[in-house]
Design a protein around this motif. Sequence first.
Motif, PDB file in Angstrom:
ATOM      1  N   THR A  50     -72.662 -37.272  29.974  1.00 57.78           N
ATOM      2  CA  THR A  50     -74.039 -38.100  30.268  1.00 57.78           C
ATOM      3  C   THR A  50     -74.138 -37.843  31.827  1.00 57.78           C
ATOM      4  OG1 THR A  50     -72.838 -40.124  30.468  1.00 57.78           O
ATOM      5  CG2 THR A  50     -73.557 -39.379  28.215  1.00 57.78           C
ATOM      6  N   ARG A  79     -77.664 -37.748  27.841  1.00 58.30           N
ATOM      7  CA  ARG A  79     -78.627 -38.747  27.401  1.00 58.30           C
ATOM      8  C   ARG A  79     -80.109 -38.273  27.270  1.00 58.30           C
ATOM      9  NH1 ARG A  79     -75.314 -42.318  24.608  1.00 58.30           N
ATOM     10  NH2 ARG A  79     -73.693 -43.162  25.963  1.00 58.30           N
ATOM     11  N   ILE A  80     -80.361 -37.390  28.047  1.00 58.81           N
ATOM     12  CA  ILE A  80     -81.998 -37.027  28.281  1.00 58.81           C
ATOM     13  C   ILE A  80     -82.006 -35.859  27.264  1.00 58.81           C
ATOM     14  CG2 ILE A  80     -83.710 -36.210  29.778  1.00 58.81           C
ATOM     15  CD1 ILE A  80     -81.691 -37.307  32.178  1.00 58.81           C
ATOM     16  N   ASP A  93     -74.313 -41.900  31.834  1.00 57.02           N
ATOM     17  CA  ASP A  93     -75.464 -42.475  31.153  1.00 57.02           C
ATOM     18  C   ASP A  93     -76.652 -42.179  32.235  1.00 57.02           C
ATOM     19  OD1 ASP A  93     -74.184 -43.173  29.034  1.00 57.02           O
ATOM     20  OD2 ASP A  93     -73.627 -45.270  29.801  1.00 57.02           O
ATOM     21  N   TYR A  94     -76.913 -41.091  32.830  1.00 68.10           N
ATOM     22  CA  TYR A  94     -78.163 -40.734  33.579  1.00 68.10           C
ATOM     23  C   TYR A  94     -79.204 -40.626  32.850  1.00 68.10           C
ATOM     24  CZ  TYR A  94     -75.276 -40.452  37.755  1.00 68.10           C
ATOM     25  OH  TYR A  94     -74.388 -40.742  38.847  1.00 68.10           O
ATOM     26  N   THR A  95     -80.268 -41.390  33.120  1.00 68.68           N
ATOM     27  CA  THR A  95     -81.345 -40.939  32.616  1.00 68.68           C
ATOM     28  C   THR A  95     -82.583 -40.402  33.182  1.00 68.68           C
ATOM     29  OG1 THR A  95     -82.404 -43.275  32.817  1.00 68.68           O
ATOM     30  CG2 THR A  95     -81.417 -42.789  30.905  1.00 68.68           C
ATOM     31  N   ASP A  96     -82.301 -40.083  34.755  1.00 65.15           N
ATOM     32  CA  ASP A  96     -83.195 -39.495  35.507  1.00 65.15           C
ATOM     33  C   ASP A  96     -82.550 -37.816  35.806  1.00 65.15           C
ATOM     34  OD1 ASP A  96     -84.554 -38.726  37.930  1.00 65.15           O
ATOM     35  OD2 ASP A  96     -84.005 -40.527  38.993  1.00 65.15           O
TER      36      ASP A  96
END
Length: 282
Positions: free
Chosen positions: A81, A86-87, A46-49
């Motif tokens: 993810t 996720r991005i 779930d990385y968003t960076d």
Amino acid sequence: MSFVNKAGMIFARKWIGGITISDVLAVCKNLNNHGEHVIINYLGEDYTDELKTKSSTGKYVCLIREMKKLKINGDIALKPTQLGLRINYGMFLSNYEKIVNYADRHRIRVWLDMEDYMLVDDTIRAYLHELKLHKNVGICIQSKLKRSTDDIRRITGKGGMIRLVKGAYPARSGITYLNKWDIDTSYIHCMKYLFKHSNRFMIATHDDSMIDLARDLEIDYNKSVMFAMLKGIRGKLALQLVSDKENVYIYVPFGEDWVEYSARRLKELEHSLLILRSIISG
Ligand SMILES: Cc1cc2nc3c(=O)[nH]c(=O)nc-3n(C[C@H](O)[C@H](O)[C@H](O)COP(=O)(O)OP(=O)(O)OC[C@H]3O[C@@H](n4cnc5c(N)ncnc54)[C@H](O)[C@@H]3O)c2cc1C
């Protein structure tokens, strides 16, 4: 690391191969020495960076290099993810491609793990893209999802390699099966399809009845499959399978992000104990 984290880590060591690459490779060497292959996963999801996705990609490149140096017998497994799904899809695909290219040069197989049901389309899309370019790739499919029979048909039809699991992510009415009976029935159905239509696939479960059925089908179809289990679960059974000359893989995660993964395994353990208690008490 705080005291609470240190204490948790001692407990979680059962399921994970440590924090660093050298930690995990020491664990894997030991498993190899017992005749078990490994599937190594660098924990994180779930990385968003974007920077974190790049850093994970780099970590996998280092891991592959070190696996080769130490002659580790095994594969690697990636979470979409963690690599940016996720991005955006393009970022994920580019990171995935870098790892697969590098792994291919070093003759290491790369599995794509399967996460939440909302990510299945993009995960399969990226997998089929790589499959056109490389042979060293496989993908996880969850019997819990109602769509999985169709996905397996599509993937095996294109020569893809499946690792069949029941599914560790939350259920959703209409999309997933909701009870153990239906998930198991679907697992059996998918397994039988794989025996009929695929020559190379992985049965990833700790469930005796699924493993026994797979072993019977190996005889019926004159095929040998790969069995896979998670580190720290049913270790004796894995060694028994090795001594019966089965092909056994142990999935060994490692890294700083061990809390969520360990919590998932703990929840499954609690669930298994509850079922056992209900059987014993009638
Ligand atoms: C190699 C591998 C890769 C995986 N990759 C993915 C993935 O990419 N995506 C995904 O959604 N899921 C993945 N999973 C997890 C999987 O979906 C299940 O959540 C997990 O394997 C438990 O299901 P089971 O098949 O063992 O059957 P269950 O019916 O859950 O369990 C069968 C029996 O196994 C034993 N058992 C199961 N779990 C535990 C535990 N935690 N502690 C002690 N005993 C236990 C118990 O005896 C239980 O009765 C993977 C599993 C494996 C083995």
